[in-house]
Design a protein around this motif. Sequence first.
Motif, PDB file in Angstrom:
ATOM      1  N   LEU A  56       0.840  -1.186   0.000  1.00  0.00           N
ATOM      2  CA  LEU A  56       0.000   0.000   0.000  1.00  0.00           C
ATOM      3  C   LEU A  56       0.885   1.249   0.000  1.00  0.00           C
ATOM      4  CD1 LEU A  56      -2.848   1.408   0.437  1.00  0.00           C
ATOM      5  CD2 LEU A  56      -2.265   1.357   2.889  1.00  0.00           C
ATOM      6  N   GLY A  57       0.751   2.089  -1.013  1.00  0.00           N
ATOM      7  CA  GLY A  57       1.409   3.383  -1.010  1.00  0.00           C
ATOM      8  C   GLY A  57       2.920   3.330  -1.175  1.00  0.00           C
ATOM      9  N   GLU A  58       3.592   4.232  -0.448  1.00  0.00           N
ATOM     10  CA  GLU A  58       5.026   4.441  -0.587  1.00  0.00           C
ATOM     11  C   GLU A  58       5.732   4.146   0.732  1.00  0.00           C
ATOM     12  OE1 GLU A  58       5.187   8.536  -1.654  1.00  0.00           O
ATOM     13  OE2 GLU A  58       4.233   8.250  -3.612  1.00  0.00           O
ATOM     14  N   PRO A  59       7.047   3.912   0.713  1.00  0.00           N
ATOM     15  CA  PRO A  59       7.774   3.673   1.968  1.00  0.00           C
ATOM     16  C   PRO A  59       7.725   4.903   2.869  1.00  0.00           C
ATOM     17  CG  PRO A  59       9.118   3.074   0.053  1.00  0.00           C
ATOM     18  CD  PRO A  59       7.935   3.821  -0.464  1.00  0.00           C
ATOM     19  N   LEU A  60       7.475   4.671   4.147  1.00  0.00           N
ATOM     20  CA  LEU A  60       7.524   5.724   5.149  1.00  0.00           C
ATOM     21  C   LEU A  60       8.681   5.509   6.127  1.00  0.00           C
ATOM     22  CD1 LEU A  60       3.719   6.090   6.053  1.00  0.00           C
ATOM     23  CD2 LEU A  60       5.053   7.418   4.391  1.00  0.00           C
ATOM     24  N   ALA A  61       8.918   4.262   6.514  1.00  0.00           N
ATOM     25  CA  ALA A  61       9.979   3.975   7.483  1.00  0.00           C
ATOM     26  C   ALA A  61      10.481   2.551   7.284  1.00  0.00           C
ATOM     27  CB  ALA A  61       9.479   4.155   8.907  1.00  0.00           C
ATOM     28  N   LEU A  62      11.770   2.371   7.544  1.00  0.00           N
ATOM     29  CA  LEU A  62      12.386   1.045   7.480  1.00  0.00           C
ATOM     30  C   LEU A  62      13.401   0.938   8.599  1.00  0.00           C
ATOM     31  CD1 LEU A  62      12.918  -1.625   5.653  1.00  0.00           C
ATOM     32  CD2 LEU A  62      14.986  -0.392   4.981  1.00  0.00           C
ATOM     33  N   THR A  63      13.360  -0.162   9.336  1.00  0.00           N
ATOM     34  CA  THR A  63      14.411  -0.493  10.302  1.00  0.00           C
ATOM     35  C   THR A  63      14.933  -1.877   9.976  1.00  0.00           C
ATOM     36  OG1 THR A  63      13.507   0.861  12.089  1.00  0.00           O
ATOM     37  CG2 THR A  63      14.960  -0.940  12.722  1.00  0.00           C
ATOM     38  N   ILE A  64      16.244  -1.984   9.838  1.00  0.00           N
ATOM     39  CA  ILE A  64      16.867  -3.277   9.585  1.00  0.00           C
ATOM     40  C   ILE A  64      17.957  -3.503  10.626  1.00  0.00           C
ATOM     41  CG2 ILE A  64      18.395  -2.260   7.821  1.00  0.00           C
ATOM     42  CD1 ILE A  64      18.387  -5.037   6.438  1.00  0.00           C
ATOM     43  N   LEU A 208      19.873   0.020  11.476  1.00  0.00           N
ATOM     44  CA  LEU A 208      19.718   1.187  10.611  1.00  0.00           C
ATOM     45  C   LEU A 208      18.237   1.492  10.446  1.00  0.00           C
ATOM     46  CD1 LEU A 208      20.700   3.245   8.367  1.00  0.00           C
ATOM     47  CD2 LEU A 208      20.442   1.344   6.754  1.00  0.00           C
ATOM     48  N   THR A 209      17.848   2.717  10.747  1.00  0.00           N
ATOM     49  CA  THR A 209      16.475   3.165  10.526  1.00  0.00           C
ATOM     50  C   THR A 209      16.482   4.329   9.544  1.00  0.00           C
ATOM     51  OG1 THR A 209      15.675   2.481  12.704  1.00  0.00           O
ATOM     52  CG2 THR A 209      14.421   4.191  11.575  1.00  0.00           C
ATOM     53  N   THR A 210      15.620   4.253   8.559  1.00  0.00           N
ATOM     54  CA  THR A 210      15.472   5.314   7.567  1.00  0.00           C
ATOM     55  C   THR A 210      14.030   5.778   7.551  1.00  0.00           C
ATOM     56  OG1 THR A 210      17.258   4.466   6.170  1.00  0.00           O
ATOM     57  CG2 THR A 210      15.648   5.910   5.125  1.00  0.00           C
ATOM     58  N   TYR A 211      13.842   7.109   7.582  1.00  0.00           N
ATOM     59  CA  TYR A 211      12.515   7.711   7.445  1.00  0.00           C
ATOM     60  C   TYR A 211      12.457   8.413   6.095  1.00  0.00           C
ATOM     61  CZ  TYR A 211      12.263   6.854  12.452  1.00  0.00           C
ATOM     62  OH  TYR A 211      12.259   6.248  13.680  1.00  0.00           O
ATOM     63  N   PHE A 212      11.452   8.065   5.312  1.00  0.00           N
ATOM     64  CA  PHE A 212      11.305   8.596   3.957  1.00  0.00           C
ATOM     65  C   PHE A 212      10.329   9.772   3.983  1.00  0.00           C
ATOM     66  CE2 PHE A 212      12.183   4.069   3.835  1.00  0.00           C
ATOM     67  CZ  PHE A 212      13.251   3.985   2.958  1.00  0.00           C
ATOM     68  N   HIS A 213      10.829  10.976   3.726  1.00  0.00           N
ATOM     69  CA  HIS A 213       9.988  12.160   3.710  1.00  0.00           C
ATOM     70  C   HIS A 213       9.560  12.529   2.287  1.00  0.00           C
ATOM     71  CE1 HIS A 213      11.068  12.631   7.887  1.00  0.00           C
ATOM     72  NE2 HIS A 213      12.346  12.646   7.575  1.00  0.00           N
ATOM     73  N   ALA A 214      10.333  12.124   1.297  1.00  0.00           N
ATOM     74  CA  ALA A 214      10.071  12.513  -0.089  1.00  0.00           C
ATOM     75  C   ALA A 214       8.883  11.761  -0.667  1.00  0.00           C
ATOM     76  CB  ALA A 214      11.300  12.252  -0.950  1.00  0.00           C
ATOM     77  N   THR A 215       8.087  12.470  -1.445  1.00  0.00           N
ATOM     78  CA  THR A 215       7.033  11.824  -2.214  1.00  0.00           C
ATOM     79  C   THR A 215       7.638  11.251  -3.496  1.00  0.00           C
ATOM     80  OG1 THR A 215       6.478  13.794  -3.498  1.00  0.00           O
ATOM     81  CG2 THR A 215       5.384  13.520  -1.358  1.00  0.00           C
ATOM     82  N   ARG A 216       6.868  10.423  -4.153  1.00  0.00           N
ATOM     83  CA  ARG A 216       7.328   9.852  -5.423  1.00  0.00           C
ATOM     84  C   ARG A 216       7.583  10.957  -6.451  1.00  0.00           C
ATOM     85  NH1 ARG A 216       6.634   4.562  -6.510  1.00  0.00           N
ATOM     86  NH2 ARG A 216       4.939   4.455  -4.961  1.00  0.00           N
ATOM     87  N   ASP A 217       6.718  11.978  -6.459  1.00  0.00           N
ATOM     88  CA  ASP A 217       6.883  13.082  -7.403  1.00  0.00           C
ATOM     89  C   ASP A 217       8.139  13.891  -7.097  1.00  0.00           C
ATOM     90  OD1 ASP A 217       4.595  12.343  -8.747  1.00  0.00           O
ATOM     91  OD2 ASP A 217       3.313  13.832  -7.754  1.00  0.00           O
ATOM     92  N   GLU A 218       8.457  14.072  -5.825  1.00  0.00           N
ATOM     93  CA  GLU A 218       9.668  14.808  -5.464  1.00  0.00           C
ATOM     94  C   GLU A 218      10.918  14.058  -5.893  1.00  0.00           C
ATOM     95  OE1 GLU A 218       8.022  17.291  -1.583  1.00  0.00           O
ATOM     96  OE2 GLU A 218       8.956  15.317  -1.319  1.00  0.00           O
TER      97      GLU A 218
END
Length: 269
Positions: A56-64, A208-218
């Motif tokens: 569903l949708g786009e990535p918002l957060a990932l922790t590995i 490692l945790t990444t937070y995705f702020h960018a939209t697909r259009d950005e």
Amino acid sequence: MTHVFDEATAVARIDEIDGHVVRATTHPAYNNMVGPFGGVTAATVVRALQEHPEVLGEPLALTINYAAPIAEGEWDLALVLIRTNRTNQHWTFTIDQNGGVVATGTAVFGVRRDTWADTEDHAPDLPPVDDVPASDFPEFIAWARNYDKRFVVGGLDAASDDSTSTLWLRDEPARAIDYPSLTSMTDAFFPRVFLRHGTYMPAGTISLTTYFHATRDELAAQGAGHVRATARGSRFGNGHFDQYGQIWGDGDRLLATTHQLVYYKDVPQ
């Protein structure tokens, strides 16, 4: 011609009765001092989730969490959908290799909505990218050759009391940025303890945790241009430290933030 990053993050579905499992293979172009570059492993997870039929949708957060080094060769990624709400979706995943678990993690995907917005942090002020020379890492760090790195602050040339590095960063050869490549970039900062000591030391990312702020259009608007990347450590001691990083795009857009926990050992005097 397929970009080497796309080769390194490719996955293939394995027919499994229990769950959704895909298989990936390490790529020599992204080798690190021990095992593959953690950023490309995280990027592979994001790619696999994006290709899942129920995403569903786009990535918002990932922790590995890197439980053990990944050996060269194939590894299997099991994706488990925990819950789907109206605007967000929660996942867990496990990476297995040679009969053992080598990494675990969680991910959140979601639908982005138009709301009030503001960015409190400020993008670093850098000279034009063409005015900053590219930097190389030692040959044994293969993954670094896949990035054009132009350090303005905090290149690994001397010990420093400040662990901050700020640089222009881009895939090499140039490649249009997307969520997997953005994921990998958030791990493209060498461990901050190297900068404090002015030398390479035994060290590796634990989480490692990444937070995705960018939209697909950005991301589409950013294209294959350089991004501004900055990272710093917070506290070093007892064999661990954390480091925080940001990836900024054109127009002072904050594309992603990252926080990671790193293990290190002192270099014998």
